[in-house]
Design a protein around this motif. Structure first.
Motif, PDB file in Angstrom:
ATOM      1  N   LYS A 179       1.110  -1.883  -0.326  1.00 48.87           N
ATOM      2  CA  LYS A 179       0.243  -0.269   0.081  1.00 48.87           C
ATOM      3  C   LYS A 179       0.704   1.010  -0.343  1.00 48.87           C
ATOM      4  O   LYS A 179       1.954   0.900   0.608  1.00 48.87           O
ATOM      5  CB  LYS A 179      -1.291   0.336   1.334  1.00 48.87           C
ATOM      6  N   LYS A 180       0.196   2.200  -0.720  1.00 50.28           N
ATOM      7  CA  LYS A 180       0.527   3.578  -0.845  1.00 50.28           C
ATOM      8  C   LYS A 180       0.554   3.989   0.824  1.00 50.28           C
ATOM      9  O   LYS A 180       0.020   3.776   1.238  1.00 50.28           O
ATOM     10  CB  LYS A 180       0.851   4.408  -1.783  1.00 50.28           C
ATOM     11  N   PRO A 181       2.148   4.760   1.167  1.00 52.36           N
ATOM     12  CA  PRO A 181       2.217   5.412   2.747  1.00 52.36           C
ATOM     13  C   PRO A 181       1.358   6.484   2.783  1.00 52.36           C
ATOM     14  O   PRO A 181       1.177   6.993   1.835  1.00 52.36           O
ATOM     15  CB  PRO A 181       3.798   5.576   3.102  1.00 52.36           C
ATOM     16  N   VAL A 182       1.105   6.810   3.621  1.00 51.47           N
ATOM     17  CA  VAL A 182       0.560   8.273   4.099  1.00 51.47           C
ATOM     18  C   VAL A 182       1.594   9.447   4.329  1.00 51.47           C
ATOM     19  O   VAL A 182       2.135   8.981   4.827  1.00 51.47           O
ATOM     20  CB  VAL A 182      -0.289   7.957   5.491  1.00 51.47           C
ATOM     21  N   VAL A 183       1.203  10.223   3.513  1.00 53.26           N
ATOM     22  CA  VAL A 183       2.087  11.245   3.530  1.00 53.26           C
ATOM     23  C   VAL A 183       1.492  12.364   4.585  1.00 53.26           C
ATOM     24  O   VAL A 183       0.565  13.308   4.158  1.00 53.26           O
ATOM     25  CB  VAL A 183       2.392  12.091   2.297  1.00 53.26           C
ATOM     26  N   VAL A 184       2.414  12.773   5.139  1.00 52.75           N
ATOM     27  CA  VAL A 184       2.807  14.087   6.729  1.00 52.75           C
ATOM     28  C   VAL A 184       3.956  15.131   6.148  1.00 52.75           C
ATOM     29  O   VAL A 184       4.847  15.125   6.095  1.00 52.75           O
ATOM     30  CB  VAL A 184       2.774  13.108   7.574  1.00 52.75           C
ATOM     31  N   SER A 185       3.085  16.184   5.687  1.00 51.38           N
ATOM     32  CA  SER A 185       3.775  17.684   5.727  1.00 51.38           C
ATOM     33  C   SER A 185       3.538  18.103   5.920  1.00 51.38           C
ATOM     34  O   SER A 185       2.304  18.515   6.677  1.00 51.38           O
ATOM     35  CB  SER A 185       3.374  17.346   3.735  1.00 51.38           C
ATOM     36  N   VAL A 186       4.902  19.146   6.391  1.00 51.91           N
ATOM     37  CA  VAL A 186       5.093  20.547   7.117  1.00 51.91           C
ATOM     38  C   VAL A 186       5.259  21.133   5.873  1.00 51.91           C
ATOM     39  O   VAL A 186       6.606  21.491   6.317  1.00 51.91           O
ATOM     40  CB  VAL A 186       5.635  19.875   8.859  1.00 51.91           C
ATOM     41  N   ASP A 187       4.559  22.573   5.864  1.00 50.21           N
ATOM     42  CA  ASP A 187       4.910  23.652   5.111  1.00 50.21           C
ATOM     43  C   ASP A 187       5.735  24.290   6.242  1.00 50.21           C
ATOM     44  O   ASP A 187       5.769  24.300   6.984  1.00 50.21           O
ATOM     45  CB  ASP A 187       4.261  24.122   3.967  1.00 50.21           C
ATOM     46  N   GLU A 188       6.142  25.870   4.956  1.00 49.75           N
ATOM     47  CA  GLU A 188       6.836  26.460   6.164  1.00 49.75           C
ATOM     48  C   GLU A 188       6.682  27.806   6.549  1.00 49.75           C
ATOM     49  O   GLU A 188       7.104  27.918   7.814  1.00 49.75           O
ATOM     50  CB  GLU A 188       7.300  27.651   4.950  1.00 49.75           C
TER      51      GLU A 188
END
Length: 138
Positions: free
Chosen positions: A61-70
């Protein structure tokens, strides 16, 4: 082995080695090796029977992407969440998929404290597979 130049009264000996015959022999040996190497495998030809597939192998399965922007905003797969709601959202996703994997993308200008708090919330949600995504340094 000395070879005379055949110039009559000259007693000089030509001391150069002619490499052409040696190259020819090496090329012939190379061709022989290229031809005989595939024949040296001891493969036994067997006709295998046709059967039905018993177990379907599941694709990862595709991993869940956790992003933190600037600005410090947190995203789960392009959906924005606040820091106080993220733990419950991650826990509910963990309940649906026990083998959930996360990829963490954090902007380099984000303070370390924000990323550390996010990592604690990920751990509290019970998620054990976390990867940090970085770029190759030139």
């Amino acid at each position: 082995m000395a070879i005379s130049s055949g110039g009559g009264d000259s007693d000089e000996v030509l001391s150069e080695i002619n490499i052409t015959p040696m190259v020819d022999v090496m090329l012939v040996l190379l061709v022989v090796f290229i031809i005989t190497a595939p024949l040296m495998t001891n493969a036994i030809k067997v006709n295998l029977p046709d059967t039905d597939v018993t177990v379907q192998i599941e694709e990862p399965k595709k991993p869940v992407v956790v992003s933190v922007d600037e600005q410090g905003r947190i995203y789960l797969d392009k959906d924005e969440y606040s820091l106080d709601v993220i733990e419950s959202e991650l826990a509910s996703r963990k309940a649906l998929d026990h083998e959930i994997r996360l990829n963490l993308n954090a902007d380099e200008t984000v303070p370390y404290g924000t990323v550390a708090k996010l990592m604690v919330l990920i751990e509290k949600a019970g998620i054990q597979r976390l990867s940090f995504i970085t770029e190759k340094q030139n």
